[in-house]
Design a protein around this motif. Structure first.
Motif, PDB file in Angstrom:
ATOM      1  N   ASN A  24      38.778   1.134  24.633  1.00 50.51           N
ATOM      2  CA  ASN A  24      39.764   1.799  25.486  1.00 50.51           C
ATOM      3  C   ASN A  24      41.062   1.010  25.372  1.00 50.51           C
ATOM      4  O   ASN A  24      41.073  -0.201  25.584  1.00 50.51           O
ATOM      5  CB  ASN A  24      39.323   1.825  26.952  1.00 50.51           C
ATOM      6  N   GLY A  25      42.121   1.689  25.021  1.00 52.42           N
ATOM      7  CA  GLY A  25      43.380   0.989  24.892  1.00 52.42           C
ATOM      8  C   GLY A  25      44.385   1.797  24.111  1.00 52.42           C
ATOM      9  O   GLY A  25      44.239   3.009  23.932  1.00 52.42           O
ATOM     10  N   SER A  26      45.408   1.104  23.627  1.00 58.14           N
ATOM     11  CA  SER A  26      46.497   1.763  22.921  1.00 58.14           C
ATOM     12  C   SER A  26      46.640   1.153  21.529  1.00 58.14           C
ATOM     13  O   SER A  26      46.650  -0.076  21.378  1.00 58.14           O
ATOM     14  CB  SER A  26      47.802   1.593  23.701  1.00 58.14           C
ATOM     15  N   LEU A  27      46.752   2.010  20.523  1.00 57.26           N
ATOM     16  CA  LEU A  27      46.968   1.582  19.148  1.00 57.26           C
ATOM     17  C   LEU A  27      48.420   1.831  18.777  1.00 57.26           C
ATOM     18  O   LEU A  27      48.958   2.916  19.035  1.00 57.26           O
ATOM     19  CB  LEU A  27      46.050   2.340  18.189  1.00 57.26           C
ATOM     20  N   SER A  28      49.031   0.841  18.149  1.00 53.57           N
ATOM     21  CA  SER A  28      50.439   0.948  17.752  1.00 53.57           C
ATOM     22  C   SER A  28      50.530   1.256  16.264  1.00 53.57           C
ATOM     23  O   SER A  28      49.836   0.647  15.437  1.00 53.57           O
ATOM     24  CB  SER A  28      51.175  -0.365  18.039  1.00 53.57           C
ATOM     25  N   ASP A  29      51.408   2.194  15.915  1.00 51.83           N
ATOM     26  CA  ASP A  29      51.638   2.538  14.510  1.00 51.83           C
ATOM     27  C   ASP A  29      52.603   1.515  13.915  1.00 51.83           C
ATOM     28  O   ASP A  29      53.719   1.332  14.411  1.00 51.83           O
ATOM     29  CB  ASP A  29      52.226   3.946  14.406  1.00 51.83           C
ATOM     30  N   LEU A  30      52.187   0.839  12.848  1.00 56.78           N
ATOM     31  CA  LEU A  30      53.009  -0.206  12.242  1.00 56.78           C
ATOM     32  C   LEU A  30      53.948   0.320  11.167  1.00 56.78           C
ATOM     33  O   LEU A  30      54.723  -0.451  10.597  1.00 56.78           O
ATOM     34  CB  LEU A  30      52.103  -1.282  11.623  1.00 56.78           C
ATOM     35  N   LEU A  31      53.889   1.609  10.887  1.00 55.99           N
ATOM     36  CA  LEU A  31      54.721   2.183   9.836  1.00 55.99           C
ATOM     37  C   LEU A  31      55.974   2.806  10.444  1.00 55.99           C
ATOM     38  O   LEU A  31      56.056   3.014  11.658  1.00 55.99           O
ATOM     39  CB  LEU A  31      53.920   3.233   9.063  1.00 55.99           C
TER      40      LEU A  31
END
Length: 657
Positions: free
Chosen positions: A619-626
């Motif tokens: 459970n959480g937030s994923l950040s887009d690195l592109l």
């Protein structure tokens, strides 16, 4: 193969059917199971094993638990104490009928098929307990250089020591071509552009800035051709490229920047124009072609002395050698000043073995032993075009990945699978099956050290293939040389290449860039795939993308040695996780916890609405690195998002547990 395939099941990718997964060390206990529809009475279920390449064993499997209407039959076996292969399938006896369940017709593992005859077997690779590949290499990014075409280190464009029968181009940007005899089709002259080792030395800052850790050089030893696969003197840098002192300086300066140098070893044949054969009489030595009294005579196999001899693929300028000859082995491998030792002492960190399938296993083992004694962290790579775990050459199973030979192989199956997917010739399910087959068959050490290439000196430029260029066999050589993609073709090719680079830099294995691919070079096969690097004319957008994604790989351990877990393979969308949890990577080394999700939509005309199950309770937030970065919420391990056509994402949580 029969149509009624639903009442029996074995899936070698699932732990309930085979545990542990994939290749195993010697003496490992293995559990195998097959599931039969509970409504189908059977008299017996038999596991048929084939061991050591010569020994059959049949084991009656015992009924176990029922699950979802299927009765499981299990057998416990132990992998052999010596490295090799286990092959297995199942025999199901039902009254007076006998059924066989084995691998699918493509031999890709996973779910198999039911047959009414002996089926293809499942494979288990059994490797040495102490099998290991250097960790520094598994974390590296490679760069392949065809020296004559990379950079001329002399500002005025001076050509060093040009050869006879060579054409020198006044224009660095000219289209490569061979001079061929119109009657025989044989090459009678080679084109030379003037790249040299000084040029490689001067471009080390460029390679460092790109994020490169390993340089793989196509052959640099003295030879009559431009490609140098016809070795004339194994102990001498070709004067066109420089000299041995310059090579030593290159290795030293590269090492200061954290870059290792790997050489191309061409040991299955020499050139006819060489110290050793000397057919053309250019060397002062007494060559094998000139006299049976030559110290090199025993290296070669003559059919009718001296004019008829064994050649590599029938090319008379490439006489084959006898690698089992003691004097040849002493010269190349075991002697005090052998070729292997000589160049490693000058700074080479490893070797790539050309046409390794033509080298005897014992010869390869001696090379590895010699290298590891001199430098335990050195790397031995083999040129293999197929699945290297079950490669057969000259009627024998090759032992490349069993722990005594190769650290790495050129991963052409990886290249082919992803190119087919990106160009719409296969879908994500087919891609997944092909990738899982490699994952299953390769020992983990070699899977994570595989040389993952998109291009090389032996195949078309990747951008040409991705832009939708006509197949080479539909064009004449002249038409291939004139081919220029349209603006729309170029746009399509670049979009696809960016996605492939994203995959290449985030997939288990060692990514290898063929010089100029990062600059947008085009070209059909040799010689058109060997054009010069376009210094000052690079595709800046593509080059920036390479730097960006290589930088991310170099920054995050999870993209190098994190666990790999496919999570989505539908239509033209493929996705996988890389993760480090509980502070350890896939090899048990201390690393920071990290979770990365890679998604690729290879479709050209429609967005994909995705629901992805990550296979964990995250459970959480994923950040887009592109570029175009955003944040994506994951609830109970489920992620929902929309992926536009020809788009990829690299989503990350740097501190998950």
């Amino acid at each position: 193969m029969m149509d009624m395939t639903t009442w029996i099941l074995h899936d070698s990718h699932r732990a309930e059917f085979r545990s542990p997964f994939g290749a195993v060390p010697c003496a490992t206990p293995i559990s195998l199971a097959v599931a039969v529809d509970s409504r189908q009475p059977v008299d017996s279920v038999i596991l048929r094993l084939w061991k050591y390449g010569r020994e059959e064993e049949k084991i009656t499997m015992q009924p176990a638990a029922e699950k979802e209407g299927r009765k499981f039959y299990r057998a416990a076996i132990t992998a052999p104490a010596i490295q090799g292969w286990l092959w297995y399938f199942f025999i199901i006896v039902q009254g007076d009928r006998v059924f066989y369940y084995g691998n699918n017709p493509q031999n890709l593992g996973g779910e198999g098929c039911l047959y009414d005859h002996e089926p293809p077997s499942y494979q288990i690779t059994v490797y040495k307990q102490d099998n290991a590949t250097p960790h520094w290499f598994k974390e590296a990014v490679m760069y392949q250089i065809f020296v004559d075409r990379f950079c001329n280190g002399h500002a005025e464009g001076k050509i060093l020591n040009p050869k006879q029968h060579c054409v020198i181009y006044p224009d660095w940007d000219a289209v490569p071509q061979y001079g061929r005899d119109p009657q025989t089709g044989k090459t009678v002259c080679f084109d030379i552009f003037g790249g040299n080792l000084l040029g490689v030395l001067k471009k080390l800052p460029y390679l460092k800035d790109l994020g490169i850790n390993v340089i793989y050089l196509n052959p640099i030893f003295e030879a009559a051709s431009n490609h140098k696969y016809d070795t004339g003197d194994y102990k001498k840098v070709d004067p066109m490229y420089g000299d041995n002192r310059l090579f030593q300086e290159l290795c030293a300066k590269a090492a200061e920047l954290g870059i290792s140098v790997i050489l191309d070893g061409v040991f299955s044949h020499t050139g006819s124009d060489s110290i050793y054969f000397n057919r053309e009489g250019r060397y002062p030595s007494l060559g094998a072609y000139q006299s049976k009294d030559s110290p090199y005579y025993s290296w070669y196999r003559f059919i009718e002395y001296p004019h008829r001899y064994e050649c590599w693929w029938g090319v008379e300028t490439l006489p084959n050698v006898n690698e089992t000859d003691p004097s040849y082995q002493d010269f190349i491998v075991t002697g005090e000043d052998s070729v292997i030792k000589y160049w490693m002492k000058l700074g080479a960190k490893g070797w790539r073995l050309d046409v390794v399938d033509e080298l005897p296993d014992e010869f390869i083992k001696k090379i590895r032993t010699t290298m590891k004694q001199l430098d335990p962290q050195s790397v031995l790579i083999g040129e293999v075009w197929e699945d290297a775990s079950n490669k057969v050459s000259y009627g024998a199973m090759r032992q490349y990945l069993l722990g005594e030979e190769l650290d790495s192989v050129m991963n052409y199956p990886f290249r082919r699978a992803w190119l087919d997917f990106m160009t719409g010739q296969s879908d994500a399910r087919e891609l997944h099956r092909r990738l899982m087959s490699l994952y299953e068959n390769y020992p983990l050490e070699q899977f994570y050290a595989a040389m993952n290439l998109l291009g090389s000196h032996d195949v078309e430029r990747v951008l040409t293939l991705l832009c939708g260029a006509p197949p080479a066999d539909l064009l004449s050589r002249e038409e291939q040389a004139r081919f220029k993609p349209s603006r729309e073709q170029e746009r399509l090719g670049l979009a696809r290449l960016k996605l492939l680079v994203l995959v290449q830099m985030t997939f288990p294995g060692v990514p290898c860039i063929y010089y100029g691919d990062e600059a947008g070079l085009h070209g059909y096969k040799d010689p058109l795939n060997r054009a010069t690097y376009p210094w000052g004319k690079e595709n800046r957008e593509l080059l920036a993308w390479y730097k960006k994604v290589i930088g991310l790989r170099n920054r995050y351990d999870v993209l190098k040695t994190g666990h790999w877990q496919p999570v989505y393979h539908e239509g033209q969308v493929y996705g996988y996780l890389r993760k480090i949890s509980q502070g350890k990577d896939v090899f048990g080394r201390p690393k920071q916890d990290n979770l990365a999700l890679v998604l690729v939509n290879a479709g050209t005309d429609r967005e994909a609405r995705l629901t992805i199950h990550l296979g964990c309770s995250y459970n959480g937030s994923l950040s887009d690195l592109l570029p175009g970065a955003g944040h994506y919420r994951v609830q109970d391990g489920v992620l929902q998002l929309t992926l536009a056509p020809l788009t990829g994402k690299l989503l990350m949580d740097e501190g998950w547990q």
